[in-house]
Design an enzyme around this catalytic site. Structure first.
Site, PDB file in Angstrom:
ATOM      1  N   CYS A 228       0.881  -1.162   0.000  1.00 15.70           N
ATOM      2  CA  CYS A 228       0.000   0.000   0.000  1.00 15.70           C
ATOM      3  C   CYS A 228       0.924   1.219   0.000  1.00 15.70           C
ATOM      4  O   CYS A 228       2.137   1.075  -0.157  1.00 15.70           O
ATOM      5  CB  CYS A 228      -0.998  -0.006   1.151  1.00 15.70           C
ATOM      6  SG  CYS A 228      -0.302   0.182   2.785  1.00 15.70           S
TER       7      CYS A 228
ATOM      8  N   CYS B 122      -4.523  -0.942  -2.076  1.00  9.47           N
ATOM      9  CA  CYS B 122      -4.938   0.448  -2.298  1.00  9.47           C
ATOM     10  C   CYS B 122      -6.368   0.490  -2.825  1.00  9.47           C
ATOM     11  O   CYS B 122      -6.773  -0.374  -3.592  1.00  9.47           O
ATOM     12  CB  CYS B 122      -4.012   1.117  -3.300  1.00  9.47           C
ATOM     13  SG  CYS B 122      -2.280   0.959  -2.844  1.00  9.47           S
TER      14      CYS B 122
ATOM     15  N   CYS C 298      -1.515   2.644  -6.208  1.00  8.94           N
ATOM     16  CA  CYS C 298      -0.715   1.605  -5.549  1.00  8.94           C
ATOM     17  C   CYS C 298       0.737   1.667  -6.003  1.00  8.94           C
ATOM     18  O   CYS C 298       1.027   2.060  -7.131  1.00  8.94           O
ATOM     19  CB  CYS C 298      -1.269   0.224  -5.884  1.00  8.94           C
ATOM     20  SG  CYS C 298      -2.671  -0.241  -4.882  1.00  8.94           S
TER      21      CYS C 298
END
Length: 141
Positions: A11, A83, A88
């Protein structure tokens, strides 16, 4: 899909979702799978992530946010991005990828109470845990 030897959770800040996923996956897969997490803009492990994983007997206090650039591509068999609304991180290894768009529970909104923040983190933790359990079932089946 066969069981990967190594999973990387990604993330942005490597502070909440990917850290919780790392802890939950380590508990679920044990020593059978190497689990790592990283982000494109690492910061620090969010105290709420530490708190809500502790509720499940998982200790994130020794975890640190890491940059995706520090991960050796050869050490990863599966990448899972977490994400939702943000971009991402990119991982250059040529491995299978899964995308689990889970909203970031962290917020700078000063109107959110401590209990509201805890609930946001518990919700994200629950979504991650459900997806990990489904992944484990698919890998076993």
């Amino acid at each position: 899909m066969s069981t990967p030897r190594s999973i990387l959770f990604l993330c942005v800040a490597n502070s909440a979702r990917s850290q919780m996923a790392e802890g939950l996956a380590r508990k679920l897969f044990g020593d059978h799978v190497r689990v790592q997490s990283a982000g494109s803009r690492p910061s620090r492990v969010n105290p709420f992530a530490i708190e809500v994983t502790r509720e499940l007997g998982i200790d994130l206090t020794t975890h640190a946010s890491k940059s995706v650039d520090t991960i050796e591509p050869v050490s990863v068999d599966l990448v899972i991005t977490l994400c939702a609304e943000e971009v991402c991180p990119v991982f250059l290894g040529k491995v299978p990828r899964l995308h689990w768009p889970i909203p970031d529970p962290a917020s700078d909104d000063p109107t959110l109470s401590r209990e509201q923040m805890i609930e946001r983190f518990r919700a994200a933790r629950g979504q991650i845990q459900a997806r990990l359990e489904e992944l484990a079932r698919r890998l076993d089946g």
